[in-house]
Design a protein around this motif. Structure first.
Motif, PDB file in Angstrom:
ATOM      1  N   VAL A 101       6.267   4.854   1.555  1.00  0.00           N
ATOM      2  CA  VAL A 101       6.185   6.223   2.067  1.00  0.00           C
ATOM      3  C   VAL A 101       6.936   7.151   1.107  1.00  0.00           C
ATOM      4  O   VAL A 101       8.056   6.846   0.684  1.00  0.00           O
ATOM      5  CB  VAL A 101       6.801   6.295   3.490  1.00  0.00           C
ATOM      6  N   ASN A 102       6.309   8.276   0.743  1.00  0.00           N
ATOM      7  CA  ASN A 102       6.961   9.260  -0.132  1.00  0.00           C
ATOM      8  C   ASN A 102       7.976  10.085   0.661  1.00  0.00           C
ATOM      9  O   ASN A 102       7.662  10.613   1.717  1.00  0.00           O
ATOM     10  CB  ASN A 102       5.909  10.195  -0.734  1.00  0.00           C
ATOM     11  N   ILE A 103       9.184  10.190   0.125  1.00  0.00           N
ATOM     12  CA  ILE A 103      10.257  10.922   0.800  1.00  0.00           C
ATOM     13  C   ILE A 103      10.687  12.108  -0.069  1.00  0.00           C
ATOM     14  O   ILE A 103      10.999  11.942  -1.249  1.00  0.00           O
ATOM     15  CB  ILE A 103      11.469   9.998   1.058  1.00  0.00           C
TER      16      ILE A 103
ATOM     17  N   ILE B  64      11.957   4.020  -7.130  1.00  0.00           N
ATOM     18  CA  ILE B  64      12.081   5.320  -7.803  1.00  0.00           C
ATOM     19  C   ILE B  64      10.704   5.741  -8.306  1.00  0.00           C
ATOM     20  O   ILE B  64      10.086   5.046  -9.109  1.00  0.00           O
ATOM     21  CB  ILE B  64      13.091   5.255  -8.968  1.00  0.00           C
ATOM     22  N   ASP B  65      10.238   6.891  -7.790  1.00  0.00           N
ATOM     23  CA  ASP B  65       8.881   7.376  -8.052  1.00  0.00           C
ATOM     24  C   ASP B  65       8.860   8.313  -9.262  1.00  0.00           C
ATOM     25  O   ASP B  65       9.890   8.883  -9.626  1.00  0.00           O
ATOM     26  CB  ASP B  65       8.416   8.148  -6.802  1.00  0.00           C
ATOM     27  N   ASP B  66       7.694   8.479  -9.859  1.00  0.00           N
ATOM     28  CA  ASP B  66       7.491   9.415 -10.974  1.00  0.00           C
ATOM     29  C   ASP B  66       8.499   9.180 -12.096  1.00  0.00           C
ATOM     30  O   ASP B  66       8.972  10.135 -12.725  1.00  0.00           O
ATOM     31  CB  ASP B  66       7.621  10.882 -10.498  1.00  0.00           C
TER      32      ASP B  66
ATOM     33  N   LEU C 225      10.644   3.025   0.702  1.00  0.00           N
ATOM     34  CA  LEU C 225      10.728   4.474   0.552  1.00  0.00           C
ATOM     35  C   LEU C 225      10.610   4.818  -0.927  1.00  0.00           C
ATOM     36  O   LEU C 225      11.344   4.270  -1.757  1.00  0.00           O
ATOM     37  CB  LEU C 225      12.058   4.994   1.119  1.00  0.00           C
ATOM     38  N   GLU C 226       9.665   5.698  -1.275  1.00  0.00           N
ATOM     39  CA  GLU C 226       9.514   6.160  -2.658  1.00  0.00           C
ATOM     40  C   GLU C 226      10.254   7.478  -2.805  1.00  0.00           C
ATOM     41  O   GLU C 226       9.921   8.470  -2.146  1.00  0.00           O
ATOM     42  CB  GLU C 226       8.026   6.328  -3.023  1.00  0.00           C
ATOM     43  N   ILE C 227      11.260   7.475  -3.661  1.00  0.00           N
ATOM     44  CA  ILE C 227      12.086   8.663  -3.884  1.00  0.00           C
ATOM     45  C   ILE C 227      11.953   9.041  -5.345  1.00  0.00           C
ATOM     46  O   ILE C 227      12.133   8.194  -6.219  1.00  0.00           O
ATOM     47  CB  ILE C 227      13.552   8.336  -3.515  1.00  0.00           C
TER      48      ILE C 227
ATOM     49  N   ILE D   7       0.863  -1.180   0.000  1.00  0.00           N
ATOM     50  CA  ILE D   7       0.000   0.000   0.000  1.00  0.00           C
ATOM     51  C   ILE D   7       0.901   1.232   0.000  1.00  0.00           C
ATOM     52  O   ILE D   7       2.013   1.187   0.521  1.00  0.00           O
ATOM     53  CB  ILE D   7      -0.906   0.050   1.262  1.00  0.00           C
ATOM     54  N   GLU D   8       0.414   2.311  -0.623  1.00  0.00           N
ATOM     55  CA  GLU D   8       1.167   3.571  -0.554  1.00  0.00           C
ATOM     56  C   GLU D   8       0.468   4.508   0.423  1.00  0.00           C
ATOM     57  O   GLU D   8      -0.744   4.733   0.330  1.00  0.00           O
ATOM     58  CB  GLU D   8       1.248   4.247  -1.935  1.00  0.00           C
ATOM     59  N   ALA D   9       1.238   5.052   1.366  1.00  0.00           N
ATOM     60  CA  ALA D   9       0.692   6.018   2.321  1.00  0.00           C
ATOM     61  C   ALA D   9       0.641   7.384   1.661  1.00  0.00           C
ATOM     62  O   ALA D   9       1.641   7.866   1.130  1.00  0.00           O
ATOM     63  CB  ALA D   9       1.577   6.067   3.569  1.00  0.00           C
TER      64      ALA D   9
ATOM     65  N   VAL E 122      10.929   0.526  -9.964  1.00  0.00           N
ATOM     66  CA  VAL E 122      10.626   1.850 -10.507  1.00  0.00           C
ATOM     67  C   VAL E 122       9.116   1.981 -10.698  1.00  0.00           C
ATOM     68  O   VAL E 122       8.449   1.023 -11.072  1.00  0.00           O
ATOM     69  CB  VAL E 122      11.323   2.147 -11.864  1.00  0.00           C
ATOM     70  N   LYS E 123       8.613   3.184 -10.423  1.00  0.00           N
ATOM     71  CA  LYS E 123       7.191   3.474 -10.624  1.00  0.00           C
ATOM     72  C   LYS E 123       7.046   4.389 -11.819  1.00  0.00           C
ATOM     73  O   LYS E 123       7.577   5.499 -11.825  1.00  0.00           O
ATOM     74  CB  LYS E 123       6.626   4.199  -9.397  1.00  0.00           C
ATOM     75  N   ILE E 124       6.315   3.922 -12.843  1.00  0.00           N
ATOM     76  CA  ILE E 124       6.116   4.756 -14.032  1.00  0.00           C
ATOM     77  C   ILE E 124       5.074   5.815 -13.715  1.00  0.00           C
ATOM     78  O   ILE E 124       3.991   5.506 -13.205  1.00  0.00           O
ATOM     79  CB  ILE E 124       5.651   3.913 -15.231  1.00  0.00           C
TER      80      ILE E 124
HETATM   81 CA    CA Z   1       4.528   8.093  -4.725  1.00  0.00          CA
END
Ligand code: CA
Ligand code: C2E
Ligand code: CA
Ligand code: CA
Length: 279
Positions: A116-118, A178-180, A148-150, A57-59, A199-201
């Protein structure tokens, strides 16, 4: 014309004034928001395509402001970053996400990973690893249940600081994603120097994928390249069956979006995890 110019100047400077006041007001409200308990985390399920189950899950941070109502993170995170308030706010998010995830495990739910977004500012703290370590110890959450999403731009801008820090976090057993990805024009090969596993597209590529051949090609290329570098891939913002079908055929690992679930309150999320367990 001269008078007109003067008027415009006056309007202009009074606009700047009201913007400054508004920012200052919001900054003060944000400063008090933690102690006043105005923040809340919502959680959006991340679904594994291969075996049809929710692995994480993403917070996502929510601010219930007494005077503004529900404020989107897009409207207060940038100010929090500029003012440095993202440090205490980000610490609260980390603590709350770990505490909540551990509580669910203790209640007997199957363990899942909380992401968690950092922000860049958080990663620039010399003691960031120690902060994460002490939050994990305090909550007693096993590090492998934290990710950790960076963002791509944060990771690339700070490649030198990130490298050691992310390596230490990786050694702790924390997952790094790796986010975005896709909007920062960096190469995966470069990112691969960092100890990341996923990685998150970015959802802007997913959004037009079923209508726009270029976007579909970019998504395919990212997935193929990530897989060749032994990274898993998450697609965010998946809203339609068509998008899901393309992502399935490209063997995208994880999907997240309204097609599966909107972000849920903690109570809804508890019920969601419970319901998928019974199935
Ligand atoms: Ca995110
Ligand atoms: P993000 O990390 O890219 O998070 C994904 C955003 O997409 C979330 O917006 C989520 O609610 C939204 N979303 C989920 N599914 C769909 C979908 O199917 N379609 C569309 N169009 N959107 C979808 P949200 O919650 O408003 O958060 C916006 C951004 O705020 C996040 O983008 C992230 O950059 C930032 N943010 C949120 N929480 C935190 C936090 O705790 N710390 C930091 N530093 N940033 C945060
Ligand atoms: Ca995004
Ligand atoms: Ca496009």
């Amino acid at each position: 014309a001269k008078e007109n110019g003067k008027n415009q100047m006056e309007i202009y400077s009074s606009d700047i004034n009201s913007m400054t006041i508004e920012r200052f007001t919001m900054e003060n409200e944000l400063r008090k928001a933690i102690e006043r308990n105005e923040f809340e985390l919502h959680y959006q399920p991340q679904f594994q395509l291969e075996n049809n189950r929710t692995l994480g899950i993403e917070a996502l941070l929510r601010w219930h402001s007494p005077c503004r109502g529900l404020v989107s993170p897009l409207d207060f995170i940038p100010l929090a970053e500029e003012t440095g308030l993202i440090i205490p706010i980000g610490n609260w998010v980390l603590k709350e996400a770990c505490r909540q995830n551990k509580e669910w495990i203790d209640l007997g739910l199957p363990p899942i990973i909380v992401s968690v977004n950092i922000s860049a500012r958080q990663l620039q703290q010399k003691n960031f690893v120690d902060i994460v370590k002490s939050i994990l110890e305090e909550s007693d959450l096993p590090p492998s249940y934290l990710c950790l999403e960076i963002t791509e731009s944060t990771a690339i801008k700070n490649v030198e600081i990130s490298m050691d820090m992310l390596r230490e976090l990786g050694e702790l057993g924390v997952n790094i994603s790796i986010d975005d990805f896709g909007i920062g024009y960096s190469s995966l090969a470069m990112l691969k120097q960092l100890p990341i596993s996923n990685v998150k597209i970015d959802k802007s590529f997913i959004h037009d994928m079923d209508m726009d051949k270029d976007d579909a090609a970019i998504v395919r290329a990212i997935i193929a390249m990530a897989h060749s570098l032994e990274l898993t891939v998450t697609a965010e913002g998946v809203e339609t069956e068509e998008q899901k079908d393309i992502l399935t055929s490209e063997k995208c690992n994880f999907v997240q979006g309204y097609l599966y679930s909107k972000p849920l309150t903690a109570k809804e999320c508890y019920e969601y995890i419970q319901s998928i367990t019974i199935k």
